[in-house]
Design an enzyme around this catalytic site. Structure first.
Site, PDB file in Angstrom:
ATOM      1  N   PRO A   2      33.752  32.604  37.448  1.00 25.69           N
ATOM      2  CA  PRO A   2      32.782  31.645  36.916  1.00 25.69           C
ATOM      3  C   PRO A   2      31.421  31.825  37.584  1.00 25.69           C
ATOM      4  O   PRO A   2      31.328  32.011  38.796  1.00 25.69           O
ATOM      5  CB  PRO A   2      33.395  30.293  37.269  1.00 25.69           C
ATOM      6  CG  PRO A   2      34.860  30.553  37.390  1.00 25.69           C
ATOM      7  CD  PRO A   2      34.963  31.945  37.951  1.00 25.69           C
ATOM      8  N   GLU A   3      30.367  31.792  36.779  1.00 26.41           N
ATOM      9  CA  GLU A   3      29.012  31.935  37.280  1.00 26.41           C
ATOM     10  C   GLU A   3      28.299  30.582  37.185  1.00 26.41           C
ATOM     11  O   GLU A   3      28.930  29.565  36.901  1.00 26.41           O
ATOM     12  CB  GLU A   3      28.292  33.031  36.502  1.00 26.41           C
ATOM     13  CG  GLU A   3      28.993  34.388  36.603  1.00 26.41           C
ATOM     14  CD  GLU A   3      28.299  35.486  35.820  1.00 26.41           C
ATOM     15  OE1 GLU A   3      27.066  35.393  35.613  1.00 26.41           O
ATOM     16  OE2 GLU A   3      28.984  36.437  35.392  1.00 26.41           O
ATOM     17  N   HIS A  93      50.524  27.320  38.528  1.00 31.41           N
ATOM     18  CA  HIS A  93      49.672  27.760  39.630  1.00 31.41           C
ATOM     19  C   HIS A  93      48.804  26.629  40.197  1.00 31.41           C
ATOM     20  O   HIS A  93      47.713  26.885  40.694  1.00 31.41           O
ATOM     21  CB  HIS A  93      48.799  28.925  39.170  1.00 31.41           C
ATOM     22  CG  HIS A  93      49.578  30.096  38.658  1.00 31.41           C
ATOM     23  ND1 HIS A  93      50.362  30.878  39.481  1.00 31.41           N
ATOM     24  CD2 HIS A  93      49.728  30.595  37.404  1.00 31.41           C
ATOM     25  CE1 HIS A  93      50.945  31.821  38.760  1.00 31.41           C
ATOM     26  NE2 HIS A  93      50.577  31.676  37.499  1.00 31.41           N
ATOM     27  N   ARG A 112      45.039  33.495  40.738  1.00 29.63           N
ATOM     28  CA  ARG A 112      44.875  34.589  41.697  1.00 29.63           C
ATOM     29  C   ARG A 112      44.832  34.104  43.154  1.00 29.63           C
ATOM     30  O   ARG A 112      44.829  34.911  44.080  1.00 29.63           O
ATOM     31  CB  ARG A 112      43.591  35.372  41.385  1.00 29.63           C
ATOM     32  CG  ARG A 112      43.589  36.050  40.018  1.00 29.63           C
ATOM     33  CD  ARG A 112      44.489  37.261  39.955  1.00 29.63           C
ATOM     34  NE  ARG A 112      44.079  38.317  40.869  1.00 29.63           N
ATOM     35  CZ  ARG A 112      43.156  39.237  40.605  1.00 29.63           C
ATOM     36  NH1 ARG A 112      42.528  39.236  39.431  1.00 29.63           N
ATOM     37  NH2 ARG A 112      42.853  40.156  41.495  1.00 29.63           N
TER      38      ARG A 112
END
Length: 276
Positions: A2-3, A93, A112
């Protein structure tokens, strides 16, 4: 990852849903998600009872100002903050859970496992524990992002301009997607040496950075893979992207097929005709 637009979208959503609410309790399900403090018990016990005053964004970091102290979050590659009912099915997750009244929960899901949480129990600046904040450059929407500042950062650099834009110490929050988009809008090839850019090009690039970030925020960010709003909705910018993720597709301006190269290990999209 994400930016700025995606993190800003999450920040605005969090302010709409959680501002003025009290964190009743917390549970850390994956210990390494907690960057600070190193004690899960200290985090879970200390943050309980704190009111969320306001969420802020700095670069790609989320910072919640609490009634006492700060909560910091970095989504990294696959992190998602989801505002859900406590009795909803727990995602596989899920790493951190923050519980609120009326059966609501802020749930951190991270496939991740690179995402991080920080909790600072006093009112010292969050930079004291979230050390990555110390290295950030100016915000692109801030008055400090001037032509003079940008020109100074570029003029002596021998790095290509795409790689320089990814340097968070130059402009905070710009990443792979929006660097490609801004370079297209300014007509600059991504492999151009930064120090070779002329003032008119620098002016165009600065304007393009601001415009593409603003456009993406209005579209709710980009959902190419893992990014979701806090309500689980996808961002809509991908459908209007100029070049990113469009290799082989016709340029929206000249119809030349969009091409792709590797720069600094990152996929870089561009139009061979519109950029030079």
């Amino acid at each position: 990852m994400p930016e700025l637009p995606e993190v800003e979208t999450v920040c605005r959503g969090l302010n709409k849903t959680t501002s003025a609410l009290i964190i009743k309790s917390a549970r850390v399900l994956l210990p390494r998600t907690l960057a600070y403090p190193d004690s899960i018990a200290s985090f879970e016990q200390g943050i309980a009872g704190k009111k969320i005053i306001q969420w802020h964004r700095r670069g790609k970091y989320l910072l919640a100002q609490l009634s006492r102290g700060w909560l910091g979050v970095h989504l990294r590659m696959t992190g998602q903050l989801l505002w859900v009912n406590q009795d909803s099915a727990l995602q596989k997750h899920t790493r951190v859970r923050l519980f609120f009244d009326e059966g609501k929960e802020l749930r951190f899901v991270d496939t991740r496992t690179f995402g991080k949480f920080w909790w600072l129990e006093n009112d010292s600046p969050p930079e004291t524990v979230v050390t990555g904040l110390q290295k950030l450059g100016v915000e692109p929407f801030s008055p400090q992002f001037t032509i003079q500042y940008f020109q100074e950062k570029l003029k002596k650099s021998r790095r290509n301009i795409k790689t320089l834009l990814l340097d968070q110490s130059v402009v905070a929050g710009v990443g792979n997607i929006y660097a490609d988009e801004a370079l297209f809008k300014s007509g600059i090839m991504p492999n151009t040496i930064s120090g070779n850019l002329k003032l008119p090009q620098i002016e165009k690039l600065r304007t393009a950075i601001i415009e593409v970030l603003d456009d993406s925020i209005k579209a709710g960010g980009t959902s190419f893979s893992d990014f979701l709003h806090i309500t689980g909705v996808n961002g809509n910018y991908a459908g209007k992207a100029w070049v990113y993720g469009r290799k082989g597709e016709p340029c929206r301006i000249c119809s030349t097929p969009i091409d792709k190269m590797k720069l600094g290990g990152r996929s870089t999209h561009f139009c061979p005709q519109c950029q030079s």
